[in-house]
Design a protein around this motif. Structure first.
Motif, short mmCIF file in Angstrom:
data_model
loop_
_atom_site.label_atom_id
_atom_site.label_comp_id
_atom_site.label_asym_id
_atom_site.label_seq_id
_atom_site.Cartn_x
_atom_site.Cartn_y
_atom_site.Cartn_z
N ARG A 21 0.83 -1.20 0.00
CA ARG A 21 0.00 0.00 0.00
C ARG A 21 0.87 1.25 0.00
O ARG A 21 1.96 1.26 0.56
N GLN A 22 0.35 2.29 -0.62
CA GLN A 22 1.07 3.55 -0.78
C GLN A 22 0.38 4.60 0.10
O GLN A 22 -0.54 5.30 -0.36
N PRO A 23 0.78 4.72 1.35
CA PRO A 23 -0.01 5.51 2.30
C PRO A 23 -0.04 7.01 2.05
O PRO A 23 -0.88 7.70 2.62
N HIS A 34 -10.97 2.26 9.56
CA HIS A 34 -12.12 2.86 8.87
C HIS A 34 -12.45 2.14 7.56
O HIS A 34 -13.18 2.68 6.72
N GLY A 35 -11.94 0.92 7.41
CA GLY A 35 -12.33 0.11 6.25
C GLY A 35 -11.95 0.69 4.91
O GLY A 35 -12.73 0.63 3.95
N ALA A 36 -10.75 1.24 4.81
CA ALA A 36 -10.32 1.85 3.55
C ALA A 36 -10.26 0.82 2.43
O ALA A 36 -9.83 -0.31 2.62
N GLY A 37 -10.70 1.22 1.24
CA GLY A 37 -10.56 0.39 0.06
C GLY A 37 -9.14 0.49 -0.49
O GLY A 37 -8.35 1.34 -0.06
N THR A 38 -8.83 -0.38 -1.44
CA THR A 38 -7.49 -0.40 -2.05
C THR A 38 -7.61 -0.34 -3.56
O THR A 38 -8.31 -1.16 -4.16
N ALA A 39 -6.95 0.63 -4.17
CA ALA A 39 -6.88 0.73 -5.63
C ALA A 39 -5.52 0.21 -6.06
O ALA A 39 -4.49 0.82 -5.77
N GLU A 40 -5.51 -0.93 -6.74
CA GLU A 40 -4.25 -1.58 -7.11
C GLU A 40 -3.83 -1.17 -8.51
O GLU A 40 -4.64 -1.20 -9.45
N PHE A 41 -2.56 -0.80 -8.66
CA PHE A 41 -2.00 -0.36 -9.93
C PHE A 41 -0.86 -1.28 -10.34
O PHE A 41 -0.13 -1.79 -9.50
N GLY A 42 -0.69 -1.45 -11.65
CA GLY A 42 0.39 -2.27 -12.17
C GLY A 42 1.73 -1.57 -12.10
O GLY A 42 1.81 -0.35 -11.92
N THR A 43 2.80 -2.35 -12.30
CA THR A 43 4.16 -1.80 -12.22
C THR A 43 4.95 -1.99 -13.52
O THR A 43 6.17 -1.95 -13.51
N ASP A 44 4.24 -2.22 -14.61
CA ASP A 44 4.88 -2.39 -15.91
C ASP A 44 4.52 -1.19 -16.80
O ASP A 44 3.34 -0.87 -16.92
#
Length: 202
Positions: free
Chosen positions: A135-137, A168-178
């Motif tokens: 995660r990228q806080p 607080h139940g934060a969602g996660t937006a996942e991004f690629g690394t390519d």
């Protein structure tokens, strides 16, 4: 969905860079802040810069400069809180934070954060490496309605971002690394050389 406001977190002490403002270091012929603003501006309804000390050093950007409201460098969450307070005064429901030393974050950062937001409206960006989620806080969507809760947590000694966002139940937006990690951040002089290479692909 309306655009949130944006806050660029530039309040760090840049100790590994020898001090000063990392956001004013040059990459590909322009200050890091220039790269960050160009990426963020189309995604938000307005931008403020979170930085401590004399704001005049950022005068050329003609952006509001908001300082941490808590003393003793309590970390990036203090900058997030400053952004939430600023956004609340503008009548905004939420603010998106980005880091001043991370110039290649995704062009669809805000849209993906909004799509991933949890029930409270919180979301953090993330990447995956070797099956592990990172995660990228400093890249998040923050509802201003939670700002007093965050203030109380910081005053109580909380410093780790994900401890609070998990509550607080934060969602996660996942991004690629390519072809590159979009959240590559510049901490050392050597990182600038890496950033110069990425700038040719970004």
């Amino acid at each position: 969905m309306s655009l949130p406001l944006g806050v660029i977190l530039a309040g760090g002490q840049a100790t590994r860079m020898g001090g000063g403002d990392k956001g004013l270091r040059q990459v590909a012929g322009r200050p890091l802040l220039d790269h960050v603003i160009v990426r963020l501006a189309p995604q938000v309804g307005g931008i403020a810069l979170n930085a401590n000390g004399n704001p005049s050093r950022f005068a050329e950007y003609r952006l509001p400069v908001i300082a941490d409201s808590l003393p003793d460098w309590p970390g990036p969450l203090a900058g997030v809180l400053a952004g939430m307070d600023w956004a609340a005064k503008q009548g905004a429901d939420s603010v998106v934070s980005v880091a001043a030393d991370t110039p290649f974050f995704p062009h669809d950062l805000v849209a993906q954060l909004q799509a991933a937001a949890g029930p409270s409206g919180l979301a953090l960006a993330a990447t995956r490496e070797g099956g592990k989620l990172w995660r990228q806080p400093t890249f998040g969507l923050w509802p201003v309605a939670l700002r007093d809760d965050l203030r109380a947590a910081l005053i109580g000694g909380l410093r780790k971002v994900v401890l609070w966002t998990d509550q607080h139940g934060a969602g996660t937006a996942e991004f690629g690394t390519d072809p590159f990690d979009p959240f590559f951040n510049i901490n050392t002089p050597e990182d600038i050389a890496v950033a110069e290479q990425i700038a040719g692909q970004a």
